[in-house]
Design a protein around this motif. Structure first.
Motif, mmCIF file in Angstrom:
data_model
loop_
_atom_site.group_PDB
_atom_site.id
_atom_site.type_symbol
_atom_site.label_atom_id
_atom_site.label_comp_id
_atom_site.label_asym_id
_atom_site.label_seq_id
_atom_site.Cartn_x
_atom_site.Cartn_y
_atom_site.Cartn_z
ATOM 1 N N GLN A 99 0.863 -1.250 -0.006
ATOM 2 C CA GLN A 99 0.107 0.104 0.023
ATOM 3 C C GLN A 99 0.875 1.310 -0.154
ATOM 4 N N GLY A 100 2.243 1.046 -0.136
ATOM 5 C CA GLY A 100 3.164 2.304 -0.371
ATOM 6 C C GLY A 100 3.701 2.823 1.276
ATOM 7 N N ILE A 101 3.092 1.758 2.208
ATOM 8 C CA ILE A 101 3.293 2.433 3.710
ATOM 9 C C ILE A 101 5.011 2.577 3.732
ATOM 10 N N ALA A 102 5.630 1.544 3.635
ATOM 11 C CA ALA A 102 6.986 1.572 3.718
ATOM 12 C C ALA A 102 7.526 2.763 3.037
ATOM 13 N N ALA A 103 7.378 2.936 1.832
ATOM 14 C CA ALA A 103 7.917 4.117 1.275
ATOM 15 C C ALA A 103 7.596 5.411 1.759
ATOM 16 N N ASP A 104 6.118 5.523 2.159
ATOM 17 C CA ASP A 104 5.728 6.890 2.739
ATOM 18 C C ASP A 104 6.606 7.055 3.956
ATOM 19 N N LEU A 105 6.756 6.160 4.738
ATOM 20 C CA LEU A 105 7.510 6.252 6.089
ATOM 21 C C LEU A 105 9.045 6.708 5.814
ATOM 22 N N CYS A 106 9.708 5.884 4.873
ATOM 23 C CA CYS A 106 10.805 6.103 4.626
ATOM 24 C C CYS A 106 11.227 7.546 3.898
ATOM 25 N N ARG A 107 10.394 8.048 3.081
ATOM 26 C CA ARG A 107 10.276 9.285 2.426
ATOM 27 C C ARG A 107 10.244 10.372 3.513
ATOM 28 N N ALA A 108 9.439 10.266 4.523
ATOM 29 C CA ALA A 108 9.317 11.174 5.437
ATOM 30 C C ALA A 108 10.511 11.304 6.342
ATOM 31 N N LEU A 109 10.968 10.124 6.815
ATOM 32 C CA LEU A 109 12.114 10.056 7.475
ATOM 33 C C LEU A 109 13.325 10.652 6.820
ATOM 34 N N VAL A 110 13.504 10.465 5.574
ATOM 35 C CA VAL A 110 14.743 10.913 4.867
ATOM 36 C C VAL A 110 14.339 12.377 4.745
ATOM 37 N N ALA A 111 13.297 12.977 4.648
ATOM 38 C CA ALA A 111 13.114 14.551 4.685
ATOM 39 C C ALA A 111 13.661 15.052 5.948
ATOM 40 N N HIS A 112 13.252 14.185 7.141
ATOM 41 C CA HIS A 112 13.287 14.814 8.416
ATOM 42 C C HIS A 112 14.622 14.775 8.679
ATOM 43 N N ALA A 113 15.589 13.798 7.930
ATOM 44 C CA ALA A 113 17.049 13.890 8.386
ATOM 45 C C ALA A 113 17.681 15.191 7.711
ATOM 46 N N ALA A 114 16.986 15.789 6.750
ATOM 47 C CA ALA A 114 17.662 17.102 6.314
ATOM 48 C C ALA A 114 18.814 16.960 5.552
ATOM 49 N N ASP A 115 19.984 17.585 5.979
ATOM 50 C CA ASP A 115 21.118 17.370 5.102
ATOM 51 C C ASP A 115 22.063 16.132 5.659
ATOM 52 N N HIS A 116 21.769 15.553 6.564
ATOM 53 C CA HIS A 116 22.527 14.503 7.202
ATOM 54 C C HIS A 116 22.731 13.381 6.103
ATOM 55 N N GLY A 117 23.832 12.794 6.257
ATOM 56 C CA GLY A 117 24.308 11.207 5.451
ATOM 57 C C GLY A 117 23.567 10.277 5.792
#
Length: 164
Positions: A99-117
């Motif tokens: 249902q795209g849940i994992a992708a949504d969670l990962c996308r939100a966390l990557v955005a939250h990480a901002a500039d961090h590797g």
């Protein structure tokens, strides 16, 4: 609804539910899971309209020793210090998959990480997770390696300052 929370801002019931899903998806999580959750940079929760927890993911802040073992195991030549955060504990129980849940969670966390590797590990045969990582700018680093009896591949996403 996808929610990203600092561990200290989570209700005890939410942390317990998160830990249950981590243990369901990652049985080798270990007895130090509560401490590792508190040390995380952020926890991601996907909730249905009725409040059912449909999936989880996290920005983990692993100890340098663990990160070094992963990078060495993969024979990755990237500068380890540039990757302090690990995208991990991505788990969606079977009734909620595709249902795209994992992708949504990962996308939100990557955005939250901002500039961090960021770094992440996944099984080399986990095509869905590999696809999510690639769409989010991760690339495979080094070679597959074995950790705790499981074959894994390392993926890296440089911080904004490190990208070409």
């Amino acid at each position: 609804m996808t929610r990203i929370r600092q561990p200290g801002a989570c209700a005890p019931e939410a942390l317990e539910a998160f830990a249950r899903l981590v243990r369901q998806g990652f049985p080798t999580a270990g007895p130090d899971l509560p401490r590792r959750m508190q040390d995380a940079g952020a926890l991601g929760f996907r909730l249905a309209g009725d409040g059912t927890l449909q999936g989880i993911a996290a920005l983990k802040v692993p100890p340098p020793r663990y990160r070094d073992q992963v990078f060495l195991g993969a024979n990755a030549d990237a500068p380890r210090a540039d990757y302090r955060l690990e995208l991990g504990w991505v788990y969606v129980p079977a009734p909620h998959r595709r249902q795209g849940i994992a992708a949504d969670l990962c996308r939100a966390l990557v955005a939250h990480a901002a500039d961090h590797g960021l770094f992440a590990t996944t099984r080399p045969g986990n095509g869905r997770m590999i696809g999510i990582l690639r769409r989010l700018g991760f690339t495979e680093a080094g070679t597959a390696f074995v950790r705790r009896g499981e074959e894994l591949a390392l993926y890296l996403r440089p911080g904004n300052d490190d990208r070409p």
